[in-house]
Design an enzyme around this catalytic site. Structure first.
Site, PDB file in Angstrom:
ATOM      1  N   LYS A  80      -3.604 -21.832   1.942  1.00  0.00           N
ATOM      2  CA  LYS A  80      -2.456 -21.203   1.281  1.00  0.00           C
ATOM      3  C   LYS A  80      -2.409 -19.728   1.649  1.00  0.00           C
ATOM      4  CE  LYS A  80      -0.360 -20.767  -3.355  1.00  0.00           C
ATOM      5  NZ  LYS A  80      -0.563 -20.978  -4.808  1.00  0.00           N
ATOM      6  N   SER A 155       3.400 -23.057  -7.160  1.00  0.00           N
ATOM      7  CA  SER A 155       3.711 -22.245  -6.004  1.00  0.00           C
ATOM      8  C   SER A 155       3.093 -22.775  -4.718  1.00  0.00           C
ATOM      9  CB  SER A 155       3.220 -20.815  -6.225  1.00  0.00           C
ATOM     10  OG  SER A 155       1.789 -20.796  -6.300  1.00  0.00           O
ATOM     11  N   SER A 179      -0.213 -24.199 -10.153  1.00  0.00           N
ATOM     12  CA  SER A 179       0.255 -24.217  -8.761  1.00  0.00           C
ATOM     13  C   SER A 179      -0.514 -25.095  -7.787  1.00  0.00           C
ATOM     14  CB  SER A 179       0.290 -22.798  -8.206  1.00  0.00           C
ATOM     15  OG  SER A 179       1.410 -22.151  -8.721  1.00  0.00           O
TER      16      SER A 179
HETATM   17  N1  GLN Z   1       4.697 -21.755 -12.031  1.00  0.00           N
HETATM   18  C1  GLN Z   1       3.846 -20.786 -12.650  1.00  0.00           C
HETATM   19  C2  GLN Z   1       4.405 -19.417 -12.399  1.00  0.00           C
HETATM   20  O1  GLN Z   1       5.453 -19.317 -11.907  1.00  0.00           O
HETATM   21  C3  GLN Z   1       2.446 -20.899 -12.108  1.00  0.00           C
HETATM   22  C4  GLN Z   1       2.272 -20.350 -10.755  1.00  0.00           C
HETATM   23  C5  GLN Z   1       0.882 -20.490 -10.235  1.00  0.00           C
HETATM   24  O2  GLN Z   1       0.070 -21.258 -10.750  1.00  0.00           O
HETATM   25  N2  GLN Z   1       0.566 -19.706  -9.220  1.00  0.00           N
HETATM   26  O3  GLN Z   1       3.825 -18.438 -12.701  1.00  0.00           O
END
Ligand code: GLN
Length: 511
Positions: A80, A155, A179
């Site tokens: 990632k 994400s 994410s």
């Molecule tokens: N969807 C959540 C956010 O927007 C979690 C994102 C993540 O785990 N990096 O913050």
């Protein structure tokens, strides 16, 4: 599709060890796959074939010298883009870091390299990991391999899509509010978020440091466990890294496949994680999975966690507060982009022009929200209250784990949705994480694995399993048991069901 790319990491590792295939061949097969499908997926932000093939050749050379190598030596790994790497640029999918090249590898990347894994590319993501759909990337959305008109979740949608589409057998992700787990659910793959502190965050571009945790993405529970064994452990570069003697997650996954561990296992179903508005087809698959668990001897217990309903609200105070502070370092002086306003200007003018041009809307929204939540006069009312809610969520988990061994829920209330919805309905997208966020608030481990396809849309549904902090191995044991039951029911491993899409055949060159 060549057979090489459809192998699990465990099987590919065995073939490599047996000399049936070389690391260079494995890397080349996956680079070819990326070339042919990524025009449509947009799962990768960078590749460096020369570096990947050189790393693979080095593993082959070590093997031919008879050196002792790990089980994953020569297996390709997608990374990632929130994790810094020396061999490829790292952008966190932001314009502000376009072309940035780190002078060092994140600890997890260094550990993966030392174990012989071959970095084959950096994966797309929501900018600075803020999002649940991957549409917040400055480099365009990632498309879900199950249906290219849909999001892969976020994400870490790039890592999940790459694994689902056989562009990599394994990938690294990060999970701040879901994410790793939520994209796993939406792409029919396996995602694991370790106990907070179990894996080093050194070199993971910080978003919300008290919630961020690096973990593994794979097509099977065993594969996720094997990668976890490589990346886990203490790191003196990370002050929150735990001194803990982790048992082998791969051994846990292997023992789980016998299913005996389900006998007498107490599985908690949290009322507050059974959300209103859950998609009927997702709920049906969940109910079936619970029935399978009881049929194999597990005891299902309903539990109450009254403060979970405030988790999303508290998260969207704590997360922006920490993110606004972490992102202050993108000041046009130290890293990345610099924009000088017409006619020059003061340092502040340059900083403001750079941040205005370099950050996307969601990042700006959260910086503003976080700065506000931390401002004098509001700090106690917002940040302070959210911290108290966090403590109450931790207590709810402690009470729950007094009664049950694991908690099970849907990983996400719906299957993958159409690309474009985030703009029209950001609130719906925030709420999609209601089931995953509590684990980050409490620092406990969570695993998502596929349990079937929803009837409405034939898209994957994920089951989330949660365990107390430090009991990561229990998730691999339980997850592997459920996976083996599902595989038996379906007659094939879940990951083989991904439509190998006519749509996934044209290459970047023709796109
Ligand atoms: N969807 C959540 C956010 O927007 C979690 C994102 C993540 O785990 N990096 O913050």
């Amino acid at each position: 599709m060549t057979e090489l790319i459809t192998l699990t990491a465990a099987d590919l590792g065995q073939k490599l060890a047996a000399g049936e295939v070389s690391a260079v061949e494995a890397a080349q097969a996956h680079l070819d796959r990326i070339e042919s499908v990524d025009g449509e997926l947009n799962a990768f932000l960078a590749t460096n074939a020369e570096a990947s093939l050189a790393a693979a050749a080095e593993v082959d050379a070590q093997r031919s010298r008879g050196e002792a190598l790990g089980e994953l030596a020569g297996v390709p790994l997608a990374v990632k883009d929130v994790l810094v790497t020396t061999d490829m640029p790292t952008t966190a999918a932001s314009k502000i870091l376009q072309g940035y090249r780190s002078p060092f590898d994140a600890t997890v990347v260094a550990k993966a390299r030392a174990a012989g894994l071959v970095n084959i590319g950096k994966t797309n993501m929501d900018e600075f990991a803020m999002g649940s759909s991957n549409e917040n990337s400055a480099y365009g959305p990632v498309h879900n391999p199950w249906d290219l008109t849909r999001v892969p979740g976020g994400s870490g949608g790039g890592s999940a899509a790459a694994v689902a589409a056989f562009a990599a057998p394994l990938a690294l992700g990060s999970d701040t509010g879901g994410s790793i787990r939520q994209p796993a659910a939406l792409t029919g793959t396996v995602g694991f978020k370790p106990t907070y502190g179990g894996v080093s965050r050194y070199g993971a571009i910080a978003m919300a440091s008290s919630l961020d945790q690096v973990g593994s993405c794979a097509r099977t529970v065993l594969d996720a466990a094997l990668l976890q064994d490589v990346i886990a452990g203490h790191d003196h570069h990370d002050a929150t890294s735990l001194q803990h003697d982790w048992p082998s997650m791969a051994a846990a996954a292997r023992s789980g496949a016998s299913r005996d561990t389900l006998k007498g296992l107490k599985v908690g179903l949290v009322k507050q994680l059974m959300l209103d508005g859950v998609q009927a087809g997702a709920k049906a698959r969940f109910d079936e999975a619970v029935a399978l668990l009881t049929a194999h001897g597990a005891e299902v217990i309903e539990i109450d966690a009254p403060h979970f309903e405030y988790a999303v609200a508290a998260y969207y105070l704590l997360h922006p507060a920490e993110a606004s502070s972490n992102l202050a370092k993108y000041d046009s002086v130290r890293y990345g982009m610099r924009v000088t306003p017409d006619g020059g200007g003061t340092v502040e003018d340059v900083m403001s022009a750079t941040r205005a041009a370099g950050f996307g809307d969601e990042v700006k929204r959260r910086i503003i929200l976080g700065t506000y939540a931390l401002s004098a006069g509001y700090y106690d009312a917002y940040y302070g209250s959210a911290q108290k809610v966090r403590t109450l969520i931790q207590r709810d988990f402690a009470d729950a784990f007094g009664e049950v061994d694991v908690i099970a829920s849907l990983t996400a209330p719906t299957t993958a949705w159409q690309i474009g919805r985030a703009e029209s309905d950001p609130m719906q997208t925030y709420l999609n994480d209601a089931t995953t966020i509590p684990a980050n608030m409490a620092g406990i481990p969570g695993l998502s694995l596929p349990i079937g396809l929803a009837d409405e849309d034939s898209l994957p549904v994920g089951l989330q399993l949660l365990a107390p902090a430090f009991d990561d191995a229990r998730l691999f044991t339980t997850g592997a048991a459920i996976e083996s039951i599902i595989t038996e029911r379906d007659g094939a491993p879940f990951y083989t069901k991904v439509p190998s899409h006519g749509a996934l055949t044209t290459g970047k060159a023709d796109a």
